[in-house]
Every structure is written in C-alpha cells, then in structure tokens.
Design an enzyme around this catalytic site. Structure first.
Site, PDB file in Angstrom:
ATOM      1  N   ARG A 164       0.849  -1.189   0.000  1.00 27.59           N
ATOM      2  CA  ARG A 164       0.000   0.000   0.000  1.00 27.59           C
ATOM      3  C   ARG A 164       0.889   1.244   0.000  1.00 27.59           C
ATOM      4  NH1 ARG A 164      -2.184  -3.496   4.029  1.00 27.59           N
ATOM      5  NH2 ARG A 164      -4.309  -4.208   3.548  1.00 27.59           N
ATOM      6  N   LYS A 212      -2.076  -2.718   7.963  1.00 25.22           N
ATOM      7  CA  LYS A 212      -3.242  -2.254   8.705  1.00 25.22           C
ATOM      8  C   LYS A 212      -3.460  -3.130   9.930  1.00 25.22           C
ATOM      9  CE  LYS A 212      -5.927  -0.217   4.919  1.00 25.22           C
ATOM     10  NZ  LYS A 212      -7.206  -0.288   4.168  1.00 25.22           N
ATOM     11  N   HIS A 227      -3.226   1.869  -5.819  1.00 27.86           N
ATOM     12  CA  HIS A 227      -4.068   0.668  -5.809  1.00 27.86           C
ATOM     13  C   HIS A 227      -3.940  -0.106  -7.120  1.00 27.86           C
ATOM     14  CE1 HIS A 227      -7.189  -1.979  -4.381  1.00 27.86           C
ATOM     15  NE2 HIS A 227      -7.793  -1.872  -5.546  1.00 27.86           N
ATOM     16  N   ARG A 248      -1.054  -2.365  -6.771  1.00 31.27           N
ATOM     17  CA  ARG A 248      -1.437  -3.438  -5.844  1.00 31.27           C
ATOM     18  C   ARG A 248      -2.343  -4.457  -6.543  1.00 31.27           C
ATOM     19  NH1 ARG A 248      -1.672  -4.473  -0.361  1.00 31.27           N
ATOM     20  NH2 ARG A 248      -3.714  -4.921   0.556  1.00 31.27           N
ATOM     21  N   HIS A 295      -4.713  -8.739   3.640  1.00 39.33           N
ATOM     22  CA  HIS A 295      -6.158  -8.614   3.816  1.00 39.33           C
ATOM     23  C   HIS A 295      -6.612  -9.402   5.044  1.00 39.33           C
ATOM     24  CE1 HIS A 295      -6.836  -7.729  -0.746  1.00 39.33           C
ATOM     25  NE2 HIS A 295      -6.559  -6.640  -0.058  1.00 39.33           N
ATOM     26  N   TYR A 353     -10.154  -9.677  -6.746  1.00 39.73           N
ATOM     27  CA  TYR A 353      -9.082  -9.795  -7.731  1.00 39.73           C
ATOM     28  C   TYR A 353      -9.240 -11.083  -8.532  1.00 39.73           C
ATOM     29  CZ  TYR A 353      -6.990  -6.179  -4.815  1.00 39.73           C
ATOM     30  OH  TYR A 353      -6.763  -5.031  -4.114  1.00 39.73           O
TER      31      TYR A 353
END
Length: 201
Positions: free
Chosen positions: A45, A71, A147, A150, A173, A182
């Site tokens: 990211r 995250k 993004h 990514r 994730h 995806y």
C-alpha cells in the site's frame, strides 16, 4: 443501479513501459525505478511504502525479504527478487552522500528539484505525482494509482496459479472476501480471452 467500478490493472507490456520512464542515471530516477519495481513486485500500500525503513529490508532463510507493518498493526513478510534488491541497493548507494547515519532511517526519501534529499520520508503526494508522470510519459491510457500497482500484483499472481489464501496473506487482507475481487477480475480476463477466439469454418 449504477454498475460497480472495476479497478484496473496493468498488463506486462504496460508495466515494462512504466519501468522505462525513470532516468536511472540520476538519483531521482534510481529512486523512482526502485520504488515502482518494489510496488509492482510486492503489492504494498502507499502508506506502507512511505513508512518503510532500512531495517525493514532483511533476509529470511538466505532470501531477501521486506517486513511490512500493515493495517491493524499486522506484520507480513514478502520475498524480494534479485532485480528489486539490485534497484534498491543502487538507489541507496547514490543516496548515501546526501543523508546522515549511513543513508538515513527511511528507505525512500522525498527529493528536491535539484536532487537534494529532504529529511522527511517519502510523502504520499510524491508517490501520486510519480504515478501520474509515469502514466503520461509512458502513454498508458489506464488510470494509475497505488491501488493499481497493488491490483496488478494480485492479478498477476492469480493468473500464474497462486492460490487465493497465499495472495490474501501477501496483500495483508483480514478477510479473504476482499481478495476475491481480484479473482473475479482474473476470471473476467480469461473469459474475454476466450471470447476473442474466432475460427474460420
């Protein structure tokens, strides 16, 4: 109902065109090339790239890796191939005379117009500006954002047969449902490829 916008990803030719944009004879070009290659090769990211420190590049079982704080304060480890490491080391070597403490704490720095190093780490704005310039110079019609790099990373892995769970872990994730989008894009790409087949009778 308004259709949901599908995030774009770059083809192999478009990635190569993007990587040809930086002038690797200059410090900024070395940084931009290393940054682009790292983003396409790891799916990091924007915030993760900007906060990377030199200490985050290490080795695991004799394999170069980047340890990322993602995250939710969750760490993940992603292998780096030889091309990425060479690009990063080339940039860091050129950066060394401009930064204290053996090149500074952060991996990437914001560079001034004349190649002078700012004491701040790479900013989000600098990443966005780089991707806009790459799109313009490489004449890529698609919108290119962090993004997009990514998404390109994830789609490329899925196209090469990497399982969804592994891609989920590499992207950081929390839920596999997030990664599945995806997979849908990858499936649509394969469906389009078959649809274009035309056989003369």
């Amino acid at each position: 109902m308004k259709p949901k916008r599908v995030s774009e990803f770059l083809t192999e030719d478009e990635i190569c065109a993007a990587l040809r944009v930086p002038d690797r004879r200059t410090l900024q070009g070395k940084r931009d090339y290393a940054l682009l290659l790292l983003m396409f090769s790891t799916g990091l990211r924007k915030a993760e790239v900007c906060s990377l420190s030199v200490a985050d590049i290490t080795t695991y079982r004799n394999q170069p890796v980047v340890d990322v704080m993602g995250k939710g304060e969750k760490r993940r480890r992603i292998a780096l191939d030889r091309d990425v490491m060479e690009a990063v080391l080339d940039y860091r070597k050129a950066l060394l005379p401009l930064t204290p403490s053996e090149g500074g704490q952060f991996l990437f720095y914001t560079l001034g117009e004349h190649g002078n190093c700012d004491v701040r780490p790479l900013t989000h704005k600098a990443v966005d500006c780089l991707l806009r310039r790459v799109k313009k110079v490489a004449l890529i019609a698609k919108r290119i954002t962090p993004h997009t790099t990514r998404h390109t990373f994830a789609t490329t892995l899925l196209d090469k047969g990497v399982d969804l769970k592994t891609v989920q872990e590499l992207l950081g994730h929390s839920h596999i449902r997030t990664t599945e989008k995806y997979l849908h894009t990858s499936d649509e790409k394969k469906m389009d490829a078959i649809a274009r087949l035309q056989f003369a009778l």
